[in-house]
Design a protein around this motif. Sequence first.
Motif, mmCIF file in Angstrom:
data_model
loop_
_atom_site.group_PDB
_atom_site.id
_atom_site.type_symbol
_atom_site.label_atom_id
_atom_site.label_comp_id
_atom_site.label_asym_id
_atom_site.label_seq_id
_atom_site.Cartn_x
_atom_site.Cartn_y
_atom_site.Cartn_z
ATOM 1 N N PHE A 234 0.916 -1.117 -0.074
ATOM 2 C CA PHE A 234 -0.051 -0.132 0.043
ATOM 3 C C PHE A 234 0.810 1.197 -0.030
ATOM 4 N N VAL A 235 0.433 2.247 -0.920
ATOM 5 C CA VAL A 235 1.315 3.422 -1.056
ATOM 6 C C VAL A 235 0.530 4.556 -0.982
ATOM 7 N N HIS A 236 1.274 5.923 -0.547
ATOM 8 C CA HIS A 236 0.586 7.128 -0.461
ATOM 9 C C HIS A 236 0.697 7.585 -1.883
ATOM 10 N N LEU A 237 -0.421 8.076 -2.317
ATOM 11 C CA LEU A 237 -0.654 8.829 -3.823
ATOM 12 C C LEU A 237 -1.206 10.086 -3.550
ATOM 13 N N GLY A 238 -0.765 11.072 -3.310
ATOM 14 C CA GLY A 238 -1.303 12.279 -3.204
ATOM 15 C C GLY A 238 -2.164 12.289 -2.006
ATOM 16 N N GLY A 239 -3.377 12.488 -1.710
ATOM 17 C CA GLY A 239 -4.118 12.398 -0.725
ATOM 18 C C GLY A 239 -4.999 11.169 -0.460
ATOM 19 N N GLU A 240 -4.514 10.103 -1.201
ATOM 20 C CA GLU A 240 -5.225 8.846 -1.064
ATOM 21 C C GLU A 240 -4.138 7.633 -1.052
ATOM 22 N N VAL A 241 -4.606 6.386 -0.688
ATOM 23 C CA VAL A 241 -3.655 5.171 -0.768
ATOM 24 C C VAL A 241 -4.155 4.326 -1.851
ATOM 25 N N VAL A 242 -3.147 3.804 -2.633
ATOM 26 C CA VAL A 242 -3.255 2.957 -3.838
ATOM 27 C C VAL A 242 -2.478 1.533 -3.230
ATOM 28 N N ALA A 243 -2.932 0.566 -3.728
ATOM 29 C CA ALA A 243 -2.125 -0.767 -3.627
ATOM 30 C C ALA A 243 -1.493 -1.048 -5.044
ATOM 31 N N VAL A 244 -0.316 -1.221 -4.907
ATOM 32 C CA VAL A 244 0.896 -1.650 -6.185
ATOM 33 C C VAL A 244 1.197 -3.172 -6.255
ATOM 34 N N ARG B 288 9.613 -0.558 -16.136
ATOM 35 C CA ARG B 288 10.350 -0.131 -15.186
ATOM 36 C C ARG B 288 11.843 -0.624 -15.322
ATOM 37 N N THR B 289 12.840 0.020 -14.979
ATOM 38 C CA THR B 289 14.326 -0.409 -14.971
ATOM 39 C C THR B 289 14.824 0.231 -13.577
ATOM 40 N N GLN B 290 15.822 -0.358 -13.229
ATOM 41 C CA GLN B 290 16.565 0.125 -12.109
ATOM 42 C C GLN B 290 17.681 1.148 -12.635
ATOM 43 N N SER B 291 18.457 1.919 -11.797
ATOM 44 C CA SER B 291 19.416 2.794 -12.449
ATOM 45 C C SER B 291 20.657 2.059 -13.310
ATOM 46 N N ASP B 292 20.880 0.923 -12.703
ATOM 47 C CA ASP B 292 21.842 0.089 -13.622
ATOM 48 C C ASP B 292 21.461 -0.526 -14.851
ATOM 49 N N GLY B 293 20.005 -0.196 -15.183
ATOM 50 C CA GLY B 293 19.350 -0.816 -16.481
ATOM 51 C C GLY B 293 18.818 -2.018 -16.295
ATOM 52 N N GLU B 294 18.825 -2.935 -14.985
ATOM 53 C CA GLU B 294 18.037 -4.077 -14.892
ATOM 54 C C GLU B 294 16.737 -3.936 -14.874
ATOM 55 N N ALA B 295 16.109 -4.880 -15.510
ATOM 56 C CA ALA B 295 14.427 -4.667 -15.820
ATOM 57 C C ALA B 295 14.025 -5.014 -14.484
ATOM 58 N N LEU B 296 12.721 -4.249 -14.040
ATOM 59 C CA LEU B 296 11.789 -4.384 -12.899
ATOM 60 C C LEU B 296 10.208 -4.860 -13.511
ATOM 61 N N GLU B 297 9.827 -5.765 -12.618
ATOM 62 C CA GLU B 297 8.400 -6.158 -13.152
ATOM 63 C C GLU B 297 7.219 -5.185 -13.192
ATOM 64 N N PRO B 298 6.530 -5.159 -14.080
ATOM 65 C CA PRO B 298 5.398 -4.223 -14.297
ATOM 66 C C PRO B 298 4.320 -4.294 -13.158
ATOM 67 N N VAL B 299 3.649 -3.350 -13.008
ATOM 68 C CA VAL B 299 2.703 -3.272 -11.930
ATOM 69 C C VAL B 299 1.418 -3.156 -12.112
ATOM 70 N N LEU B 300 0.413 -3.460 -11.223
ATOM 71 C CA LEU B 300 -0.813 -3.103 -11.372
ATOM 72 C C LEU B 300 -1.349 -2.230 -10.184
ATOM 73 N N VAL B 301 -1.790 -0.976 -10.552
ATOM 74 C CA VAL B 301 -2.112 -0.062 -9.369
ATOM 75 C C VAL B 301 -3.719 -0.026 -9.325
ATOM 76 N N THR B 302 -4.094 -0.291 -7.924
ATOM 77 C CA THR B 302 -5.530 -0.230 -7.585
ATOM 78 C C THR B 302 -5.769 0.715 -6.503
#
Length: 427
Positions: A46-56, A91-105
Motif C-alpha cells: 500500500f502506497v501513498h498517492l497524493g491524498g489517497e492510498v493505492v495498492a501496487v 520499469r528499470t533500475q538505475s543500472d538498467g536491470e528490468a523490474l516487473e510491471p505493476v498494477l495499481v488499484t
Amino acid sequence: MSALSVTAATPDPALLDLPWDVPLELWPNDTIAALPKGISRHLVRFVHLGGEVVAVKETLAELARSEYELLRTLQRLSIPCVDPVAVIVGRTQSDGEALEPVLVTRHLRFSMPYRALFSRTLRPDTAVRLVDALALLLVRLHIVGFFWGDVSLSNTLFRRDAGAFAAYLVDAETGEFHEHGLSAGQREHDLEIAQVNIAGELLDLQAGGRLDDDIDPIETSHGIVSQYRSLWNELTGPEQFAQSERWRINARVQRLNALGFDIEELSIHTDESGSTVHIQPKVVDAGHHSRRLLQLTGIDAQENQARRLLNDLDAYLARHPAAGDDPEQLAHEWVERVFEPVVNAVPRELRGKLEPAELFHQLLDHRWFLSQQQDRDVPLAEALTSYLDSVLRHRRDEAAMYNPPTGAITLPIDIVDEPEADWRSKV
C-alpha cells in the motif's frame, strides 16, 4: 531509468513521483501506508498517492493489462470490486536491470481482508457472515457472465453492511468474461474452487490457533455452496403455480427486491389449458435499495445499510403525511434534519471509526436497545450521546492506517470483529 509506459483512464501526475526505478520491496518507508492486507501470490504494498492510498502489485505485463481491463468492465457492470488506477510497464533500475510491471488499484476505504476481522479467534457467526457475503458476490459475478477462477476469502475485501458484510472482488487475475453467460459446469467449477479454498484458509487459521473450536472448516466451506444455490435459484429459477395463485407473481418480485435485486424482465406463460402459470426472471440487477436511497437522498450506501436507512426515512415520511408533499422534498428534509446532524455531531477524532451509513445504522440499533432497556421512547439526540460515549469511542479505527509493516502477516491485536450483541453489553 528508461521511459515508463502508463496506462490509465484518468492519469494522476503524482504517479510519476513514485520510485518506479526501485524494486517494490525496497521502497522507502515514507511512501508506504501501513494497512492490513491479505495473502497474495504477488508482492503487494500500500502506497501513498497524493491524498489517497493505492495498492501496487508486481506482476507480468500481460496479466496486469488483462486484470486492469477486467476490473474496469466489472465496474461498468456495477459489480463490487476494487478500482483500477493504472498499469505501469517499462520499469528499470538505475543500472538498467528490468523490474516487473505493476498494477495499481485504489484502496477501498473502510474495507478489511478477512484476516483483519479478528485478532486471536475467528468466531462462528463472523465466519458465516463472510461466507454468505462471498456467495452473494459470486452469484452477481456469474449473472453477468464472469468466471472468477480463484474464489477465496483472501481474494476478497469486506466492508460492514448493517450487521452483515459486503464482499468486494480484489484479485481478478484468473477471471474471464463469457459473452453468452456461464454454463452450469463453469458455475459449479467456480463453486468447487471456492469450497476448497475456503476450507484451506480456515484450516490454516485452525492450525494457527485462530479458529473458534465450534467452527468446522469443512462444514463452513460447504456453506458457500448451499447459500449460492439458494440465491441462484431464487434469482433465476423458474416457478409454476395455479392461475388462481397469480398473487405469487408479485410475491416473487417482492422477494427479489428484498434480496436487493431488481428484475429487468419477467417472462410469464400459461399452459394450453390456461390453468397453470409459469414465470421466469430473465435478468436481475443488484442494488435495489442502494439505488432508491441514492435517488431520494444522494447517500451512497451498501445494500443492507440502504435498507435500514430507507426504513427510517419511510418512518419519517409517515410522520409527515401532508397532502401534496413531494416525497423527494421530504427525503431532502430527512437528510438535513436527521441524517446530516448525526454525522456532523461525531467528533473529528472519531470520524474514521465507521462509514456514515454504518454509523447511522448502529445508532438506530443502539436507540432501540436503550428504549427496550428503559421502557420508553429514547430521543435520537439522547441515543447519539450515549452511542458516541459508550460504543463508538471504544471501537478501533477502520479508516485509519495501522502501525505494523505492510508486508507483515501478523495483524494488530485490536483488529477484532464486534457484532452488535457485543457492544450492547457495554452500555
